[in-house]
Enzyme design. Structure first.
Site, short mmCIF file in Angstrom:
data_model
loop_
_atom_site.label_atom_id
_atom_site.label_comp_id
_atom_site.label_asym_id
_atom_site.label_seq_id
_atom_site.Cartn_x
_atom_site.Cartn_y
_atom_site.Cartn_z
CE LYS A 157 -2.10 -1.74 3.61
NZ LYS A 157 -2.98 -2.17 4.70
CG ASP A 193 -6.49 -4.66 8.15
OD1 ASP A 193 -5.95 -5.75 7.88
OD2 ASP A 193 -6.64 -3.75 7.32
C1 BGC Z 1 -1.93 -5.96 3.61
C2 BGC Z 1 -2.79 -6.76 4.57
C3 BGC Z 1 -3.98 -5.94 5.01
C4 BGC Z 1 -4.73 -5.39 3.82
C5 BGC Z 1 -5.93 -4.55 4.22
C6 BGC Z 1 -2.79 -5.38 2.48
O1 BGC Z 1 -2.02 -4.54 1.68
O2 BGC Z 1 -0.91 -6.75 3.06
O3 BGC Z 1 -2.02 -7.19 5.68
O4 BGC Z 1 -4.80 -6.75 5.79
O5 BGC Z 1 -3.87 -4.63 3.03
O6 BGC Z 1 -5.57 -3.47 5.00
#
Ligand code: BGC
Length: 443
Positions: A157, A193
């Site tokens: 992200k 989360d």
């Molecule tokens: C992460 C996860 C997370 C998800 C939602 C992803 O980019 O790798 O760990 O649960 O985003 O936030």
């Protein structure tokens, strides 16, 4: 504008974004294969990370501080669990993480987090003198060996903060908390989360066994029998259960288009999080933007305007806005385009824009439905039991038709048995859930 050329373009585009029944079947089979490999520590795009906590019992009780770090916002909350399935968010503060901190050093990032906790404790008159147990929702892939340790495997992200991958994020957090003089704050539990969302869902409903986030990123977790987690060697507990964080955003056996490839190339984690890049809020707008930029280039839309739609300019919230315009003349879209300096658009052009956005979001919903179905049939191949799925995230909440299309696809895939699947919007799951994990950790 040559209508024929435009129609041809859109037909070709729709076809390349179509997820056929066969694609779905193939996805499902591959998903199961990758789950199995991930659980056995074999090479797989699904990490299948044990969370060292089971679903909630509803008896968890007490006051906890929860941190929620995983997107552009960082939240600190005080949660009160009543021990009967009720949870209250007593206080909450939201802090925007400056982009520079997402991409600076880990120490800077965790110092910002600690400073925000300090401010939260003072502002809400919680104070620094009493012992406080804190749960940390950290929404990235981490390798855990227990509930209070987690080594970051990789960032997602858009985060790239240095010195965190390969380190124990609980130690980094504790070090920063101590630096800011909060001696009485004890970091006791770490959760993804999705795990927090599932914990919260199951606190309220014991049939809840899957947690999903469709937000900036996407991911899911589910309840697994410990004996099936081959990479964990806890023979004595093989018939007990534990939540497994699938990290499904990284699933990579899905048909891709030229736009997916271009989007992926321009990210700071190319080749990774391929499914996330087709579904989640960080990317959906950008996929549509790449299509629009192409159409502008070939003079198939907004021919008389100098609009460029530069990278990042069309966000998922714009895509949501466009697809939710149901006015007769698409006036809302008209206003939005005027704001961008794209004047005098025709109704057909506005309709075309809406259509492009729908093609992108429909594919996201169908891929999501296939992934949900894969997880359910992994747990319960014949769909014998009821399954409540706790879901949160901006895409789920705000993208028009997203939920409706998922439900429709589940019905298509499971016929009358689809009734056994319930999707429940679980607000604040990532805050409340980690408080539940903290209660388990300290009981
Ligand atoms: C992460 C996860 C997370 C998800 C939602 C992803 O980019 O790798 O760990 O649960 O985003 O936030």
């Amino acid at each position: 504008m040559d209508n024929l050329e435009t129609n041809l373009f859109v037909d070709k585009l729709s076809a390349s974004f179509e997820i056929t029944k066969d694609d779905m079947k193939e996805m499902l089979a591959n998903f199961h294969d990758e789950m199995k490999r991930g659980l056995a520590d074999q090479a797989s795009s699904l990490k299948m990370l044990p969370a060292f906590v089971d679903i909630a019992t509803s008896k968890e009780k007490g006051k906890y501080i929860a941190l929620d770090l995983g997107g552009t916002n960082f939240r600190v909350l005080q949660i009160e669990l009543d021990g009967r399935g009720g949870a209250k968010v007593a206080h909450v503060s939201k802090f925007v993480i400056p982009k520079a901190l997402m991409r600076g050093t880990g120490v800077q990032l965790f110092n910002f987090v600690a400073k925000s906790i300090h401010k939260f404790l003072i502002d809400n008159k919680i104070g620094l003198n009493k012992k406080r147990n804190l749960g940390f929702t950290f929404s990235f892939p981490v390798n855990q060996t227990n509930i209070s340790t987690g080594i970051l495997i990789n960032w997602t992200k858009g985060f790239t903060a240095k010195g965190v991958v390969g380190s124990n994020v609980m130690k980094l957090l504790t070090d920063s908390i101590r630096k800011f003089g909060m001696e009485k704050v004890k970091v006791v539990a770490l959760a993804n989360d999705t795990v927090g969302t599932l914990a919260t869902g199951s606190y309220r409903d014991p049939r809840c066994d899957i947690g999903i986030i469709f937000g900036t990123g996407t991911n899911a977790c589910y309840r697994e029998r410990i004996g099936n987690i081959k990479k964990l060697d806890i023979k004595s507990k093989k018939n007990q259960h534990m939540i497994v964080n699938i990290e499904w955003g990284n699933f990579n056996k899905i048909p891709t288009t030229e736009y997916d490839l271009r989007l992926d190339k321009a990210t700071n984690n190319p080749g990774k999080q391929r499914m996330e890049k087709m579904i989640s809020g960080m990317y959906l707008g950008e996929i549509a933007r790449l299509i629009l930029a192409n159409m502008i280039k070939y003079k198939l839309i907004f021919k008389n305007s100098k609009a460029k739609f530069a990278k990042g300019e069309f966000k998922t919230r714009h895509l949501s806005f466009v697809t939710s315009d149901h006015t007769e003349q698409l006036d809302k879209i008209h206003g939005y385009l005027e704001g961008l300096g794209i004047l005098n658009t025709t109704f057909e052009e506005r309709e075309l824009l809406k259509n492009i956005c729908k093609i992108v979001s429909k594919r996201a919903a169908r891929i999501s439905a296939a992934a949900i179905s894969a997880v359910i049939t992994w747990m319960d191949p014949k769909l014998r039991s009821d399954h409540t799925i706790a879901i949160d995230g901006t895409v789920y909440k705000r993208l028009p038709d997203f939920r409706r299309i998922i439900l429709g696809e589940l019905k298509e895939l499971h016929k009358s048995k689809a009734k056994k699947i319930k999707l429940v919007h679980t607000k604040d799951g990532s805050g409340i859930g980690v408080a539940i994990a903290a209660a388990v950790a300290t009981s």
